[in-house]
Design a protein around this motif. Structure first.
Motif, PDB file in Angstrom:
ATOM      1  N   ARG A 169       0.821  -1.208   0.000  1.00 57.24           N
ATOM      2  CA  ARG A 169       0.000   0.000   0.000  1.00 57.24           C
ATOM      3  C   ARG A 169       0.858   1.263   0.000  1.00 57.24           C
ATOM      4  NH1 ARG A 169      -3.963   1.731   4.982  1.00 57.24           N
ATOM      5  NH2 ARG A 169      -4.596   3.753   4.179  1.00 57.24           N
ATOM      6  N   ALA A 170       1.932   1.251   0.798  1.00 59.60           N
ATOM      7  CA  ALA A 170       2.791   2.437   0.888  1.00 59.60           C
ATOM      8  C   ALA A 170       3.398   2.777  -0.469  1.00 59.60           C
ATOM      9  CB  ALA A 170       3.894   2.196   1.920  1.00 59.60           C
ATOM     10  N   THR A 171       3.889   1.768  -1.188  1.00 62.87           N
ATOM     11  CA  THR A 171       4.536   2.035  -2.480  1.00 62.87           C
ATOM     12  C   THR A 171       3.510   2.421  -3.541  1.00 62.87           C
ATOM     13  OG1 THR A 171       6.073   0.302  -1.831  1.00 62.87           O
ATOM     14  CG2 THR A 171       6.317   1.191  -4.039  1.00 62.87           C
ATOM     15  N   LYS A 172       2.346   1.834  -3.452  1.00 68.01           N
ATOM     16  CA  LYS A 172       1.267   2.244  -4.359  1.00 68.01           C
ATOM     17  C   LYS A 172       0.944   3.722  -4.148  1.00 68.01           C
ATOM     18  CE  LYS A 172      -3.477   1.023  -5.680  1.00 68.01           C
ATOM     19  NZ  LYS A 172      -4.181   2.274  -5.312  1.00 68.01           N
ATOM     20  N   GLU A 173       0.881   4.147  -2.894  1.00 68.81           N
ATOM     21  CA  GLU A 173       0.550   5.541  -2.603  1.00 68.81           C
ATOM     22  C   GLU A 173       1.634   6.508  -3.074  1.00 68.81           C
ATOM     23  OE1 GLU A 173      -0.597   6.288   1.423  1.00 68.81           O
ATOM     24  OE2 GLU A 173      -2.203   4.793   1.383  1.00 68.81           O
ATOM     25  N   VAL A 174       2.904   6.164  -2.861  1.00 68.11           N
ATOM     26  CA  VAL A 174       3.954   7.099  -3.266  1.00 68.11           C
ATOM     27  C   VAL A 174       4.067   7.160  -4.792  1.00 68.11           C
ATOM     28  CG1 VAL A 174       5.231   6.817  -1.124  1.00 68.11           C
ATOM     29  CG2 VAL A 174       5.869   5.426  -3.093  1.00 68.11           C
ATOM     30  N   THR A 175       3.803   6.046  -5.460  1.00 74.17           N
ATOM     31  CA  THR A 175       3.802   6.064  -6.927  1.00 74.17           C
ATOM     32  C   THR A 175       2.662   6.930  -7.432  1.00 74.17           C
ATOM     33  OG1 THR A 175       4.707   3.811  -6.908  1.00 74.17           O
ATOM     34  CG2 THR A 175       3.840   4.620  -9.000  1.00 74.17           C
ATOM     35  N   GLU A 176       1.516   6.825  -6.781  1.00 74.43           N
ATOM     36  CA  GLU A 176       0.378   7.669  -7.164  1.00 74.43           C
ATOM     37  C   GLU A 176       0.641   9.142  -6.842  1.00 74.43           C
ATOM     38  OE1 GLU A 176      -3.311   4.478  -6.771  1.00 74.43           O
ATOM     39  OE2 GLU A 176      -2.731   5.664  -5.013  1.00 74.43           O
ATOM     40  N   TYR A 177       1.437   9.396  -5.818  1.00 77.12           N
ATOM     41  CA  TYR A 177       1.825  10.782  -5.514  1.00 77.12           C
ATOM     42  C   TYR A 177       2.610  11.371  -6.682  1.00 77.12           C
ATOM     43  CZ  TYR A 177       4.603  14.532  -3.354  1.00 77.12           C
ATOM     44  OH  TYR A 177       5.222  15.731  -3.074  1.00 77.12           O
ATOM     45  N   LEU A 178       3.533  10.605  -7.238  1.00 78.99           N
ATOM     46  CA  LEU A 178       4.308  11.063  -8.393  1.00 78.99           C
ATOM     47  C   LEU A 178       3.424  11.207  -9.633  1.00 78.99           C
ATOM     48  CD1 LEU A 178       7.501   8.875  -7.861  1.00 78.99           C
ATOM     49  CD2 LEU A 178       7.340  11.361  -7.584  1.00 78.99           C
ATOM     50  N   ILE A 179       2.500  10.274  -9.803  1.00 81.09           N
ATOM     51  CA  ILE A 179       1.565  10.357 -10.934  1.00 81.09           C
ATOM     52  C   ILE A 179       0.729  11.626 -10.807  1.00 81.09           C
ATOM     53  CG2 ILE A 179      -0.463   9.283 -11.998  1.00 81.09           C
ATOM     54  CD1 ILE A 179       0.771   6.550 -11.178  1.00 81.09           C
ATOM     55  N   GLY A 180       0.316  11.933  -9.575  1.00 81.25           N
ATOM     56  CA  GLY A 180      -0.463  13.144  -9.334  1.00 81.25           C
ATOM     57  C   GLY A 180       0.290  14.419  -9.671  1.00 81.25           C
ATOM     58  N   LEU A 181       1.619  14.360  -9.602  1.00 81.52           N
ATOM     59  CA  LEU A 181       2.445  15.515  -9.975  1.00 81.52           C
ATOM     60  C   LEU A 181       2.612  15.630 -11.488  1.00 81.52           C
ATOM     61  CD1 LEU A 181       5.266  15.309  -7.262  1.00 81.52           C
ATOM     62  CD2 LEU A 181       3.450  17.026  -7.420  1.00 81.52           C
ATOM     63  N   GLY A 182       2.158  14.604 -12.209  1.00 80.56           N
ATOM     64  CA  GLY A 182       2.229  14.640 -13.675  1.00 80.56           C
ATOM     65  C   GLY A 182       3.215  13.666 -14.294  1.00 80.56           C
ATOM     66  N   HIS A 183       3.850  12.836 -13.504  1.00 81.69           N
ATOM     67  CA  HIS A 183       4.847  11.894 -14.021  1.00 81.69           C
ATOM     68  C   HIS A 183       4.178  10.639 -14.588  1.00 81.69           C
ATOM     69  CE1 HIS A 183       8.373  14.010 -12.414  1.00 81.69           C
ATOM     70  NE2 HIS A 183       7.620  14.277 -11.361  1.00 81.69           N
ATOM     71  N   ASP A 184       4.643  10.228 -15.754  1.00 86.44           N
ATOM     72  CA  ASP A 184       4.200   8.937 -16.293  1.00 86.44           C
ATOM     73  C   ASP A 184       5.388   8.102 -16.779  1.00 86.44           C
ATOM     74  OD1 ASP A 184       4.853  10.345 -18.555  1.00 86.44           O
ATOM     75  OD2 ASP A 184       2.826  10.366 -19.393  1.00 86.44           O
ATOM     76  N   HIS A 185       6.594   8.590 -16.510  1.00 88.25           N
ATOM     77  CA  HIS A 185       7.820   7.819 -16.763  1.00 88.25           C
ATOM     78  C   HIS A 185       8.515   7.625 -15.400  1.00 88.25           C
ATOM     79  CE1 HIS A 185       6.942   9.194 -20.820  1.00 88.25           C
ATOM     80  NE2 HIS A 185       7.788   8.290 -21.286  1.00 88.25           N
TER      81      HIS A 185
END
Length: 347
Positions: A169-185
């Protein structure tokens, strides 16, 4: 002349057997009496003879600790001194000592555990890791000795008491945090795949990408040692790609420090050119330049709860199996921002 239990009993005006029960923290003794006896012990500078007590009670008052690898490698990572502080405090509260395995190879560590258990040197064991394949855990399961795992067991989860974070869950959340900033790479820099924590974090990373319909790029997944050098090797490999990532999920702060140092040498600016999220939130997270955005997994609590759970099992063999999940928190600092679409990272 050495102070004895009889001396303490006389000063506290109780029977010597009462002093013995106070030392053993017996629930049959009132708190008022315990306080009176402890004050007498302190006044006389009396220290219980734990060796004699062990012979009488068939208890060593000692917990065995098993490291994942040679101590000279382990202690390069701040995770282990911190988790040991938690274990030490949890043991000290119940007047238990710690006995640490040593060895430079997996075989030597295994032999050390066998000697520790067969020699009756400890009352129970804490594994400071969880591996996919681990003959030490298999051995402990075959022995009549309590043990606790720090980490999620790969198999027989319901049968093994363990203390862990929800790493998926923690890694899913931090990855989604980066996605929320606009990252897709977004790349994932993990540790050894024989450690369950690496697998759990990798699965969380992959789930976040799938949920947001971002294609999984196997070139963006790199596994190295949980050391500074591992992070250095990983980032050079990732930035040599034709389309390098704009963000990194790094499984350990020490690895992330290696990443930051290498990026600085390459003239790549964090977070303007590349964003980084890491795990553990050790002291170097705040001291790095720039300070790392990191997941605080409450390392001290992992150790403290492991010691507490093990001692409960030692004192009560019928203690039910437990899964203790320690909370985590994303500490946002200065290594994450929106992707810089105007600049392509060059190596």
């Amino acid at each position: 002349m050495a102070v004895t239990i009889k001396d303490v009993a006389k000063l506290a005006n109780v029977a010597p057997s009462t002093v013995s029960r106070v030392i053993a923290n017996s629930p049959r003794i009132s708190e008022k009496t315990k306080q009176k006896v402890r004050e007498a012990m302190e006044q006389l500078s009396y220290h219980p003879n734990f060796i004699a007590r062990s012979l009488a009670s068939q208890s060593t008052q000692t917990i065995g600790l098993v490291m994942p690898s040679a101590t000279d490698v382990v202690f390069q990572n701040p995770f282990f001194p911190t988790v040991l502080r938690g274990l030490s405090e949890g043991a000290h509260e119940k007047q238990y000592g710690l006995y640490m395995t040593t060895g430079k190879t997996d075989e030597e560590i295994y032999d050390g555990v066998v000697q520790m258990v067969q020699g009756g040197r400890v009352d129970g064991v804490v594994l400071l890791y969880s591996k996919v394949e681990d003959k030490i855990l298999t051995y402990l399961q075959s022995q009549d000795i309590p043990f606790v795992v720090i980490g999620k067991p790969f198999k027989n989860v319901e049968e093994i008491t363990h203390v862990d974070n929800d790493n998926f869950r923690a890694t899913k959340e931090v990855t989604e945090y980066l996605i929320g900033l606009g990252h897709d790479h977004i790349a994932f820099v993990g540790g050894n795949l024989n450690f369950v924590v690496t697998i759990e974090r990798l699965l969380g990373y992959e789930k976040a990408l799938r949920d947001h319909h971002i294609p999984l790029n196997n070139d963006y997944i790199v596994h190295e040692q949980f050391l500074k050098e591992g992070g250095q090797e990983a980032v050079r490999e990732l930035l040599s790609l034709s389309t390098p990532p704009t963000a990194l999920v790094v499984a350990d702060d020490l690895m992330a420090l290696g990443v930051l140092n290498t990026l600085d040498e390459m003239g790549i600016v964090v977070p303007e050119d590349i964003s980084i999220v890491s795990f553990n939130n050790v002291l170097l997270s705040e001291m790095s330049r720039p300070p790392l955005t990191s997941v605080d997994i409450n390392i001290f609590d992992l150790g403290y709860e492991a010691a507490k759970s093990l001692i409960q099992m030692i004192k009560n063999p019928k203690e039910p199996t437990k899964r203790i999940i320690i909370p985590y928190e994303l500490i946002k600092r200065y290594t994450c921002s929106h992707p810089n679409i105007e600049r392509t990272v060059q190596v």
